[in-house]
Scaffold this motif. Structure first.
Motif, short mmCIF file in Angstrom:
data_model
loop_
_atom_site.label_atom_id
_atom_site.label_comp_id
_atom_site.label_asym_id
_atom_site.label_seq_id
_atom_site.Cartn_x
_atom_site.Cartn_y
_atom_site.Cartn_z
N GLU A 72 -41.48 11.41 6.84
CA GLU A 72 -40.71 11.62 5.78
C GLU A 72 -40.61 12.87 5.30
O GLU A 72 -41.31 13.67 4.64
CB GLU A 72 -41.30 10.63 4.32
N PRO A 73 -39.18 13.38 5.24
CA PRO A 73 -39.06 14.86 4.88
C PRO A 73 -38.80 14.74 3.15
O PRO A 73 -38.60 13.84 2.65
CB PRO A 73 -37.58 14.97 5.20
N ILE A 74 -39.69 15.78 2.57
CA ILE A 74 -39.68 15.85 1.12
C ILE A 74 -39.11 17.30 0.96
O ILE A 74 -38.83 18.23 1.80
CB ILE A 74 -41.09 15.62 0.68
N THR A 75 -39.03 17.42 -0.43
CA THR A 75 -38.39 19.07 -0.79
C THR A 75 -39.36 20.03 -0.23
O THR A 75 -38.45 20.92 0.34
CB THR A 75 -38.52 18.86 -2.51
N ASP A 76 -40.51 19.95 -0.24
CA ASP A 76 -41.14 21.28 0.27
C ASP A 76 -42.08 20.92 1.55
O ASP A 76 -42.87 21.46 1.83
CB ASP A 76 -41.91 22.03 -0.83
N GLY A 77 -41.66 19.88 2.14
CA GLY A 77 -42.48 19.71 3.50
C GLY A 77 -42.06 18.25 4.14
O GLY A 77 -41.15 17.82 3.99
N THR A 78 -43.27 17.63 4.88
CA THR A 78 -43.11 16.42 5.39
C THR A 78 -44.20 15.74 4.87
O THR A 78 -45.29 16.08 4.82
CB THR A 78 -43.24 16.69 6.97
N THR A 79 -44.33 14.20 4.76
CA THR A 79 -45.16 13.45 4.55
C THR A 79 -45.39 12.34 6.00
O THR A 79 -44.28 12.02 6.19
CB THR A 79 -45.15 12.49 3.34
N VAL A 80 -46.52 12.31 6.42
CA VAL A 80 -46.72 11.69 7.54
C VAL A 80 -47.80 10.66 7.20
O VAL A 80 -48.67 10.70 6.74
CB VAL A 80 -47.49 12.70 8.78
N GLU A 81 -47.40 9.37 7.81
CA GLU A 81 -48.24 8.07 7.58
C GLU A 81 -48.41 7.54 8.79
O GLU A 81 -47.49 7.15 9.47
CB GLU A 81 -47.27 7.20 6.65
N TRP A 82 -49.82 7.32 9.21
CA TRP A 82 -50.18 6.60 10.31
C TRP A 82 -50.68 5.13 9.80
O TRP A 82 -51.36 4.72 8.82
CB TRP A 82 -51.27 7.10 10.79
N LEU A 83 -49.98 4.22 10.63
CA LEU A 83 -50.67 2.85 10.25
C LEU A 83 -51.11 2.34 11.74
O LEU A 83 -50.36 2.57 12.61
CB LEU A 83 -49.22 1.91 10.29
N VAL A 84 -52.20 1.81 11.49
CA VAL A 84 -53.13 1.50 12.74
C VAL A 84 -53.55 0.02 12.63
O VAL A 84 -54.06 -0.38 11.63
CB VAL A 84 -54.41 2.38 13.01
N GLU A 85 -53.23 -0.63 13.78
CA GLU A 85 -53.64 -2.30 13.80
C GLU A 85 -54.40 -2.22 15.23
O GLU A 85 -54.30 -1.71 16.26
CB GLU A 85 -52.52 -3.02 13.98
N MET A 86 -55.63 -2.85 14.80
CA MET A 86 -56.54 -3.28 16.16
C MET A 86 -56.71 -4.93 16.19
O MET A 86 -56.71 -5.54 15.17
CB MET A 86 -57.83 -2.60 15.95
N GLU A 87 -56.92 -5.12 17.40
CA GLU A 87 -57.17 -6.58 17.75
C GLU A 87 -58.42 -6.42 18.62
O GLU A 87 -58.22 -6.89 19.71
CB GLU A 87 -55.92 -7.24 18.43
N PRO A 88 -59.48 -6.32 17.91
CA PRO A 88 -60.85 -6.33 18.81
C PRO A 88 -61.15 -8.05 19.31
O PRO A 88 -60.81 -8.94 18.66
CB PRO A 88 -61.94 -6.24 17.96
N THR A 89 -61.65 -7.97 20.39
CA THR A 89 -62.00 -9.07 21.26
C THR A 89 -62.97 -9.13 21.85
O THR A 89 -63.52 -8.19 21.93
CB THR A 89 -60.93 -9.55 22.37
N GLY A 90 -63.69 -10.50 22.19
CA GLY A 90 -64.86 -10.31 22.62
C GLY A 90 -66.03 -9.55 22.24
O GLY A 90 -66.14 -9.87 20.97
N PHE A 91 -66.69 -9.05 22.85
CA PHE A 91 -68.16 -8.31 22.33
C PHE A 91 -67.54 -7.44 21.12
O PHE A 91 -68.14 -7.21 20.22
CB PHE A 91 -68.65 -7.25 23.42
N TYR A 92 -66.41 -6.73 21.18
CA TYR A 92 -65.84 -5.74 20.35
C TYR A 92 -65.54 -6.42 18.88
O TYR A 92 -65.35 -5.77 18.02
CB TYR A 92 -64.61 -4.91 21.11
N ARG A 93 -65.22 -7.52 18.94
CA ARG A 93 -65.02 -8.36 17.77
C ARG A 93 -65.96 -8.09 16.59
O ARG A 93 -65.72 -8.16 15.45
CB ARG A 93 -64.96 -10.00 18.23
N TRP A 94 -67.35 -8.05 17.09
CA TRP A 94 -68.41 -7.75 16.13
C TRP A 94 -68.26 -6.43 15.67
O TRP A 94 -68.86 -6.06 14.28
CB TRP A 94 -69.70 -7.96 16.79
N PHE A 95 -67.77 -5.49 16.35
CA PHE A 95 -67.90 -3.93 15.85
C PHE A 95 -66.37 -3.71 15.35
O PHE A 95 -66.11 -2.35 15.32
CB PHE A 95 -68.32 -2.81 16.72
#
Length: 146
Positions: free
Chosen positions: A95-118
């Protein structure tokens, strides 16, 4: 589905910020868990391009492959894992703003099996590392190192 986010405002034009964040050869410089990243497809990056990231977290080395799902210069990037112990998707908005840029990261994870616990631990660790990396990126970009 687990979700998390991180954002940063960098006092540089959106074109500069997008150029650095879309250059995967620079990721290991600013992201603390990244050992290296490289393209597995030829040509200019765009939707459908694939890359491999080698990361190290908690002393454990891992690799994941992603495909670019969104490539809109100076607006958005999207990645989806194609080979990862924990399937994930990342959306990055610029997102350009007056004096720079705002960057937003959205992260989605779908742990399965063993990784579901962590899954929550993995997501929280990733977001903490990402936030730390974005802070470093801000310093590097605002100092002119990038």
């Amino acid at each position: 589905m687990l979700r998390g986010s991180a954002a940063v405002t960098i006092h540089r034009p959106v074109e500069d910020v997008f150029a650095v964040l879309s250059d995967i050869e620079k990721t290991a410089i600013w992201h603390p868990a990244t050992v290296e990243e490289y393209w597995t497809t030829e040509g200019e990056p765009g939707v459908g391009s694939k890359r491999v990231a080698v990361a190290k977290s908690f002393g454990i080395r891992s690799e994941n492959e992603t495909v670019i799902t969104i490539y809109e210069p100076n607006r958005a990037l999207g990645l989806k894992s194609t080979d990862s112990p924990v399937p994930f998707e990342i959306s990055i908005g610029f997102e350009p703003i007056t004096d720079g840029t705002t960057v937003e990261w959205l992260v989605e994870m779908e742990p399965t099996g063993f990784y579901r616990w962590f899954g929550s631990i993995a997501l929280n660790t990733f977001i903490r590392q990402l936030a730390s990396g974005l802070d470093k990126l801000k310093v590097l970009m605002e100092s002119g190192a990038f």
